[in-house]
Scaffold this active site. Structure first.
Site, short mmCIF file in Angstrom:
data_model
loop_
_atom_site.label_atom_id
_atom_site.label_comp_id
_atom_site.label_asym_id
_atom_site.label_seq_id
_atom_site.Cartn_x
_atom_site.Cartn_y
_atom_site.Cartn_z
N SER A 1 -16.86 -36.64 -12.27
CA SER A 1 -16.51 -35.66 -11.24
C SER A 1 -16.50 -34.25 -11.81
O SER A 1 -16.24 -34.05 -13.00
CB SER A 1 -15.12 -35.96 -10.68
OG SER A 1 -15.08 -37.22 -10.08
N GLU B 1 -16.29 -51.63 -10.72
CA GLU B 1 -14.91 -51.28 -10.43
C GLU B 1 -14.38 -51.98 -9.19
O GLU B 1 -13.19 -52.15 -9.03
CB GLU B 1 -14.83 -49.76 -10.24
CG GLU B 1 -13.41 -49.25 -10.27
CD GLU B 1 -13.36 -47.74 -10.16
OE1 GLU B 1 -14.35 -47.15 -9.74
OE2 GLU B 1 -12.32 -47.18 -10.51
N SER C 1 -9.31 -39.04 -17.31
CA SER C 1 -8.13 -39.65 -17.91
C SER C 1 -8.39 -39.89 -19.39
O SER C 1 -9.51 -40.22 -19.78
CB SER C 1 -7.83 -41.01 -17.26
OG SER C 1 -7.71 -40.86 -15.88
N GLN D 1 -14.25 -40.68 -19.03
CA GLN D 1 -15.35 -40.56 -18.07
C GLN D 1 -15.54 -39.13 -17.61
O GLN D 1 -14.60 -38.50 -17.12
CB GLN D 1 -15.04 -41.44 -16.86
CG GLN D 1 -16.19 -41.58 -15.89
CD GLN D 1 -15.80 -42.43 -14.69
OE1 GLN D 1 -15.04 -42.01 -13.85
NE2 GLN D 1 -16.34 -43.63 -14.64
N GLY D 2 -16.73 -38.61 -17.76
CA GLY D 2 -17.04 -37.27 -17.31
C GLY D 2 -18.03 -37.31 -16.15
O GLY D 2 -19.22 -37.04 -16.34
#
Lengths: 377, 383
Positions: free
Chosen positions: A124, A239, A156, A121-122
């Site tokens: 932040s 989430e 991550s 995931q990109g």
């Protein structure tokens, strides 16, 4: 009010238990935390087994109750965690399923379900944490591609990912929520650099991702240009529904282990410690019930998790930290020994009140969306 | 998973909420507090003669002793009643029923006799009267007979419904020994209908002893104390501690949940309405986050209390109690803080919620007992 499950749900649970009992003993040994290729192979292998047994899409197609049962039973049985499949199964996959074209769904979803591709995931950035919409990674249209430059952080599994769900700014002139676009970035594209980020726990669980004039095909855009914020919110709401089910089960197990350890080392005679553990037991019982409450609400509302997710997240992250602080009290001086159980978990637990929306942001969400207080700053 | 209120449960809860809004609204609450706080010590006579005739069959002369004990502690005017009302059964047939309980330990049923006749004498200077009409109204609504079988004249519902109703009375700060009377329904004549007011000895305290027709447990040697909660008269009793009834613990937790929900609303209302520095104080994060914290504790407690009502498992009940006590007490304190100076006044209702919550934390051994019970179970499970 009913805490029982339907016969179909109980049947699902029984079959899952049976399957787990057969397959778990045959799993290969867990790779070391530093062995990223090993972790990738292990996590994908587990997803492949789930797929072959018909459990791959439980996160997407299962009812909230079935997801709850799945997460509860896999955790109880000590099955592998979702690991490297996390973003694919719980963020990017559901987003593509909801917002992608038929071609995009056909290209990206089956490999996620079969355990063949890893997503990261990109979102932040160094300058866009709680204020995610302030992100500045720039994407400039050039023919049939976007040219992307910027940097992402807290990513991550970046080292071993095939794809990155990437938020970029396509219209710097628009209000900040309206100039964002969602792209699927191939991690092997020229100009992508991954640098591991060492956390206070000593391990490199995250990475920074630097993007230097990276070309991403326009066909990799999910949703419309500048509509990425809305597209992303679809993902984020996933989430907060059942994301922590397995962890609550695990925390209750740890609590039992703490009682055993305290009896063994004599600290059980300390009534203050006993009561602290008793209170934590109440806490995690309540969090389990709150999960069931939220799952029931999600089921009643057609699967949309409500603001109840913020209530849970806030309470749980503090409870988890309190659990490992209590563990330190049980251990005494041994809590300083990183080779003892719970010492590392205590360090890791420090991220819980920060990651996925800080406790302060969660408080503001609750104040504004549930209590109707004016937007503050 | 259908862990949510059914339509019937919602209707039941809303029904009581509306009934209480009509019958015991904010003005009634204020009036009750004024009556309790202002009258001084001369109200001990009058309507106290509603004794259920407790123990008349076997109580002998113990009543005077009971009265004497209590009377000595009441200060001016409190001791003017006599034991005579013990025989004057307001509700016939209650005597035998009750004497068996109150006469525990083979003593003359002193407490019994005293309570029966003590509505006057047990009352402390300035202590509140119980609103008998409201009590009857609750009885008519099925509040006390809720869990009795329909065949016995009850409503035939269960713990989940009881918890929803006690949450409402907790919210509304309804005064009186609601838990004790509810638990006495079916065992003490008149309790189910609200005709008989039943108090119970709990550890070293009795709530509403002076207004009760029947006392369960042994109130021998009860001495009034100057109650911190203006709407809950209290007596101290030397009696030893009995094992707490888990249902009493659960219903207390439900009342605490009601308080937690109510103070959350009050805090949010105030934070939206009160302006300082040119904007509502709720626009300041420091204030907003206090309010959010109240909600988080209340909603977590809600899940625990409702689940315990479904399972009736003692460990779940202990957990519910711990969470609900915290939600009520910390919620009320934070609500008070959000109210600023107004929160510190007698006029504001916030202190009443905090004080009642504090009273309830003393019931059934307090959280210490619940924490120890859960710890013991934890270590037994894992051994």
């Amino acid at each position: 009010m009913d805490l029982s499950y339907t016969p179909e749900e109980e049947d699902f649970r029984a079959r899952l238990r049976d399957w787990l009992a057969r397959v778990l003993p045959a799993l290969p040994p867990k790779p070391s935390p530093d062995d990223w290729p090993g972790r990738r192979a292990y996590d994908l292998g587990w997803q492949r087994r789930l797929h072959d047994a018909g459990y791959a899409d439980v996160h997407w197609d299962g009812t909230p109750s079935v997801r709850l049962i799945f997460l509860e039973e896999t955790e109880r049985a000590g099955a592998p965690y979702v690991g490297a499949n996390f973003v694919g199964l719980l963020h990017a996959g559901p987003t593509i399923a909801a917002e992608g074209t038929a071609d995009q769904r056909a290209r990206w979803l089956p490999p996620i379900l079969r355990g063949e591709e890893v997503w990261c995931q990109g979102f932040s950035e160094p300058g866009a944490g709680s204020d995610l919409a302030a992100l500045r990674t720039r994407a400039r249209r050039d023919g049939d591609a976007y040219v992307v430059t910027g940097s992402k952080i807290w990513t991550s599994h970046a080292e071993v990912a095939d794809w990155c769900e990437l938020l970029v700014r396509t219209d710097p002139g628009a209000p900040k929520h309206r100039g964002i676009t969602w792209l699927a970035l191939p991690m092997d594209a020229p100009g992508v650099t991954v640098r591991p980020l060492r956390t206070l726990a000593g391990s490199a669980e995250f990475a920074e991702v630097f993007l230097d004039e990276v070309r991403v095909p326009v066909a990799n855009r999910v949703g419309d240009e500048n509509d990425g914020w809305r597209v992303t919110m679809v993902t984020l709401s996933f989430e907060r529904g059942t994301a922590f089910v397995g962890e609550v089960v695990a925390c209750r197990r740890v609590l039992g282990e703490l009682a055993v350890e305290a009896r063994k080392n004599g600290r059980w005679d300390d009534s203050a410690l006993r009561r602290r553990l008793g209170r934590l037991d109440a806490e995690f019982r309540a969090l389990w019930r709150l999960t069931q409450w939220n799952v029931s609400a999600a089921e009643a509302s057609g699967g949309v998790p409500g603001a109840g997710g913020s209530v849970f997240k806030l309470r749980y992250s503090h409870a988890r930290q309190e659990l490992y602080d209590a563990a330190a009290q049980v251990l005494g001086p041994d809590c300083l020994d990183l080779d003892r159980p719970w010492a590392l978990e205590r360090l890791s637990s420090l991220s819980y009140t920060i990651a996925a929306g800080t406790s302060q942001v969660q408080h503001s969400i609750i104040a504004e969306r549930i209590l109707g207080l004016p937007k503050g700053r | 998973m259908r862990f949510r209120l059914t339509d019937d449960q919602r209707a039941l809860r809303d029904g009581l909420r509306e009934a209480l809004a009509r019958r015991f609204d904010a003005a009634a609450l204020r009036a009750a507090v004024c009556a309790a706080g202002v009258e001084g010590g001369t109200e001990s006579e009058g309507t106290g003669r509603r004794g259920v005739g407790a123990g008349s069959s076997e109580s002998g002369g113990g009543g005077a002793g009971g009265d004497g004990t209590v009377g000595s502690g009441t200060g001016g005017g409190g001791a003017s009643g006599s034991a005579s009302a013990g025989e004057r059964a307001g509700v016939s047939g209650a005597g035998g029923e009750r004497s068996g309980r109150a006469g525990a330990g083979g003593r003359p049923v002193r407490g019994a006799e005293a309570d029966g006749g003590a509505a006057g004498t047990r009352r402390t200077a300035g202590s509140p009267r119980l609103d008998r009409a409201l009590w009857r109204a609750l009885g008519d609504l099925g509040f006390f007979a809720l869990r009795m079988p329909e065949a016995d004249g009850g409503v035939g519902l269960g713990l989940p419904e009881a918890v929803l109703l006690f949450e409402e009375t907790g919210r509304a700060l309804v005064p009186g020994p609601l838990v004790a009377t509810h638990l006495a329904a079916g065992a003490v004549p008149g309790a189910a209908t609200g005709a008989t007011v039943v108090a119970a000895v709990d550890g070293g305290l009795v709530e509403w002893l002076g207004e009760a027709d029947v006392v369960r447990g042994d109130p021998t040697g009860a001495v009034p104390l100057r109650s911190l909660d203006p709407l809950t008269p209290l007596h101290r009793v030397p009696a030893g501690r009995a094992a707490p009834d888990p249902v009493a613990v659960l219903l207390t937790a439900a009342e605490q949940l009601g308080t937690a929900g109510r103070v959350c609303e009050l805090a949010a209302q105030h934070a939206r309405a009160r302006e300082q520095f040119g904007r509502p104080v709720g626009a300041f994060q420091a204030v907003a986050h206090l309010c959010a914290g109240i909600l988080v504790r209340a909603e977590t407690a809600r899940a625990a209390v409702y689940a315990a009502a479904v399972t009736a498992d003692p460990a779940d009940i202990a957990a519910a109690r711990i969470l609900a006590d915290e939600a009520a007490v910390r919620g009320a304190r934070d609500c008070l803080q959000v109210h600023g100076g107004m929160g510190f006044t007698w006029e504001s209702e916030v202190h009443l919620h905090l004080k009642r919550a504090w009273v309830r934390t003393q019931r059934a051994g307090g959280v210490t007992e619940s924490e120890e019970a859960l710890a013991a179970a934890l270590s037994a499970d894992s051994a």
